[in-house]
Design a protein around this motif. Structure first.
Motif, PDB file in Angstrom:
ATOM      1  N   VAL A  68      40.221  -1.176 -25.568  1.00  0.00           N
ATOM      2  CA  VAL A  68      38.932  -0.513 -25.841  1.00  0.00           C
ATOM      3  C   VAL A  68      37.772  -1.456 -25.512  1.00  0.00           C
ATOM      4  CG1 VAL A  68      37.460   0.396 -27.681  1.00  0.00           C
ATOM      5  CG2 VAL A  68      39.836   1.132 -27.521  1.00  0.00           C
ATOM      6  N   ALA A  69      37.889  -2.699 -25.916  1.00  0.00           N
ATOM      7  CA  ALA A  69      36.833  -3.674 -25.626  1.00  0.00           C
ATOM      8  C   ALA A  69      36.688  -3.885 -24.123  1.00  0.00           C
ATOM      9  CB  ALA A  69      37.135  -4.997 -26.327  1.00  0.00           C
ATOM     10  N   GLU A  70      37.804  -3.955 -23.428  1.00  0.00           N
ATOM     11  CA  GLU A  70      37.760  -4.160 -21.974  1.00  0.00           C
ATOM     12  C   GLU A  70      37.198  -2.927 -21.268  1.00  0.00           C
ATOM     13  OE1 GLU A  70      37.756  -6.277 -18.644  1.00  0.00           O
ATOM     14  OE2 GLU A  70      38.228  -7.067 -20.613  1.00  0.00           O
ATOM     15  N   LEU A  71      37.531  -1.738 -21.744  1.00  0.00           N
ATOM     16  CA  LEU A  71      36.967  -0.508 -21.165  1.00  0.00           C
ATOM     17  C   LEU A  71      35.449  -0.501 -21.295  1.00  0.00           C
ATOM     18  CD1 LEU A  71      39.524   2.167 -22.407  1.00  0.00           C
ATOM     19  CD2 LEU A  71      39.147   1.448 -20.041  1.00  0.00           C
ATOM     20  N   GLU A  72      34.950  -0.921 -22.429  1.00  0.00           N
ATOM     21  CA  GLU A  72      33.492  -0.974 -22.638  1.00  0.00           C
ATOM     22  C   GLU A  72      32.843  -1.973 -21.682  1.00  0.00           C
ATOM     23  OE1 GLU A  72      31.303   0.925 -24.289  1.00  0.00           O
ATOM     24  OE2 GLU A  72      33.093   2.155 -24.551  1.00  0.00           O
ATOM     25  N   ARG A  73      33.492  -3.108 -21.498  1.00  0.00           N
ATOM     26  CA  ARG A  73      32.964  -4.105 -20.581  1.00  0.00           C
ATOM     27  C   ARG A  73      32.944  -3.571 -19.146  1.00  0.00           C
ATOM     28  NH1 ARG A  73      33.974  -8.056 -17.310  1.00  0.00           N
ATOM     29  NH2 ARG A  73      36.206  -7.727 -17.184  1.00  0.00           N
ATOM     30  N   LEU A  74      34.019  -2.887 -18.747  1.00  0.00           N
ATOM     31  CA  LEU A  74      34.074  -2.304 -17.405  1.00  0.00           C
ATOM     32  C   LEU A  74      33.038  -1.195 -17.231  1.00  0.00           C
ATOM     33  CD1 LEU A  74      37.935  -2.196 -16.800  1.00  0.00           C
ATOM     34  CD2 LEU A  74      36.265  -3.747 -15.750  1.00  0.00           C
ATOM     35  N   ARG A  75      32.791  -0.421 -18.277  1.00  0.00           N
ATOM     36  CA  ARG A  75      31.723   0.599 -18.206  1.00  0.00           C
ATOM     37  C   ARG A  75      30.373  -0.063 -17.945  1.00  0.00           C
ATOM     38  NH1 ARG A  75      34.551   2.946 -22.737  1.00  0.00           N
ATOM     39  NH2 ARG A  75      35.684   4.773 -21.957  1.00  0.00           N
ATOM     40  N   GLY A  76      30.151  -1.197 -18.581  1.00  0.00           N
ATOM     41  CA  GLY A  76      28.915  -1.936 -18.358  1.00  0.00           C
ATOM     42  C   GLY A  76      28.789  -2.422 -16.919  1.00  0.00           C
TER      43      GLY A  76
ATOM     44  N   GLY B 196      26.214  -1.473 -11.279  1.00  0.00           N
ATOM     45  CA  GLY B 196      26.369  -1.383  -9.821  1.00  0.00           C
ATOM     46  C   GLY B 196      27.741  -0.872  -9.471  1.00  0.00           C
ATOM     47  N   PRO B 197      28.066  -0.840  -8.198  1.00  0.00           N
ATOM     48  CA  PRO B 197      29.373  -0.318  -7.813  1.00  0.00           C
ATOM     49  C   PRO B 197      30.519  -1.110  -8.445  1.00  0.00           C
ATOM     50  CG  PRO B 197      27.988  -0.649  -5.883  1.00  0.00           C
ATOM     51  CD  PRO B 197      27.280  -1.262  -7.047  1.00  0.00           C
ATOM     52  N   LEU B 198      31.572  -0.380  -8.803  1.00  0.00           N
ATOM     53  CA  LEU B 198      32.788  -0.964  -9.360  1.00  0.00           C
ATOM     54  C   LEU B 198      33.951  -0.349  -8.593  1.00  0.00           C
ATOM     55  CD1 LEU B 198      34.088  -2.653 -11.735  1.00  0.00           C
ATOM     56  CD2 LEU B 198      34.277  -0.476 -12.930  1.00  0.00           C
ATOM     57  N   THR B 199      34.814  -1.191  -8.048  1.00  0.00           N
ATOM     58  CA  THR B 199      35.965  -0.700  -7.298  1.00  0.00           C
ATOM     59  C   THR B 199      37.234  -1.077  -8.034  1.00  0.00           C
ATOM     60  OG1 THR B 199      34.790  -0.867  -5.204  1.00  0.00           O
ATOM     61  CG2 THR B 199      37.182  -0.776  -5.091  1.00  0.00           C
ATOM     62  N   LEU B 200      38.022  -0.055  -8.392  1.00  0.00           N
ATOM     63  CA  LEU B 200      39.316  -0.269  -9.026  1.00  0.00           C
ATOM     64  C   LEU B 200      40.356  -0.372  -7.915  1.00  0.00           C
ATOM     65  CD1 LEU B 200      39.105   2.290 -11.966  1.00  0.00           C
ATOM     66  CD2 LEU B 200      38.411  -0.116 -11.926  1.00  0.00           C
ATOM     67  N   LEU B 201      41.070  -1.477  -7.900  1.00  0.00           N
ATOM     68  CA  LEU B 201      42.052  -1.752  -6.852  1.00  0.00           C
ATOM     69  C   LEU B 201      43.463  -1.616  -7.391  1.00  0.00           C
ATOM     70  CD1 LEU B 201      40.360  -5.003  -5.557  1.00  0.00           C
ATOM     71  CD2 LEU B 201      40.277  -2.759  -4.462  1.00  0.00           C
TER      72      LEU B 201
END
Length: 116
Positions: free
Chosen positions: A77-85, A90-95
């Motif tokens: 949950v904490a990591e999801l929030e950080r990734l949302r930020g 700016g752009p975020l690419t999930l690899l």
């Protein structure tokens, strides 16, 4: 904006933004330099147990349910929030190494990050 791409595809510097590997294991035959991965948050990757279960013949629907349950854990949950930020900035690419990123766990993760 969140993009889904194969980690084996060459980076697109103007479009990728922050490149985040969302696989539990490092992709075979790919050097860290060639991957150009900025982050590798294992807290949001499917567990080894879930991966083994799915590859042994588990259904996609049940995989999704179990993966979302894993992502409800405190570290995830904490990591999801950080990734949302990061995605908001700016752009975020999930690899991922899967052949069809749009039909794998990266797509589920992208949906959770965007609230879709």
């Amino acid at each position: 904006m969140i993009r889904l791409r194969r980690v084996y595809d060459p980076p697109e510097p103007g479009a990728d933004g922050v490149r985040v590997l969302v696989d539990r294991l490092w992709p075979r035959g790919l050097s860290k330099a060639a991957a150009a991965v900025d982050e590798w948050p294992r807290e949001v990757t499917p567990s080894a147990e879930l991966r083994r279960w799915f590859h042994a013949g588990g259904s996609a629907g049940e995989f999704r349910r179990r993966y979302e349950a894993e992502l409800a854990g405190p570290g995830a949950v904490a990591e999801l929030e950080r990734l949302r930020g990061l995605a908001a900035a700016g752009p975020l690419t999930l690899l991922t190494a899967v052949r069809e990123p749009a039909s794998g766990h990266a797509a589920i993760l992208a949906e959770l990050l965007t609230g879709a």
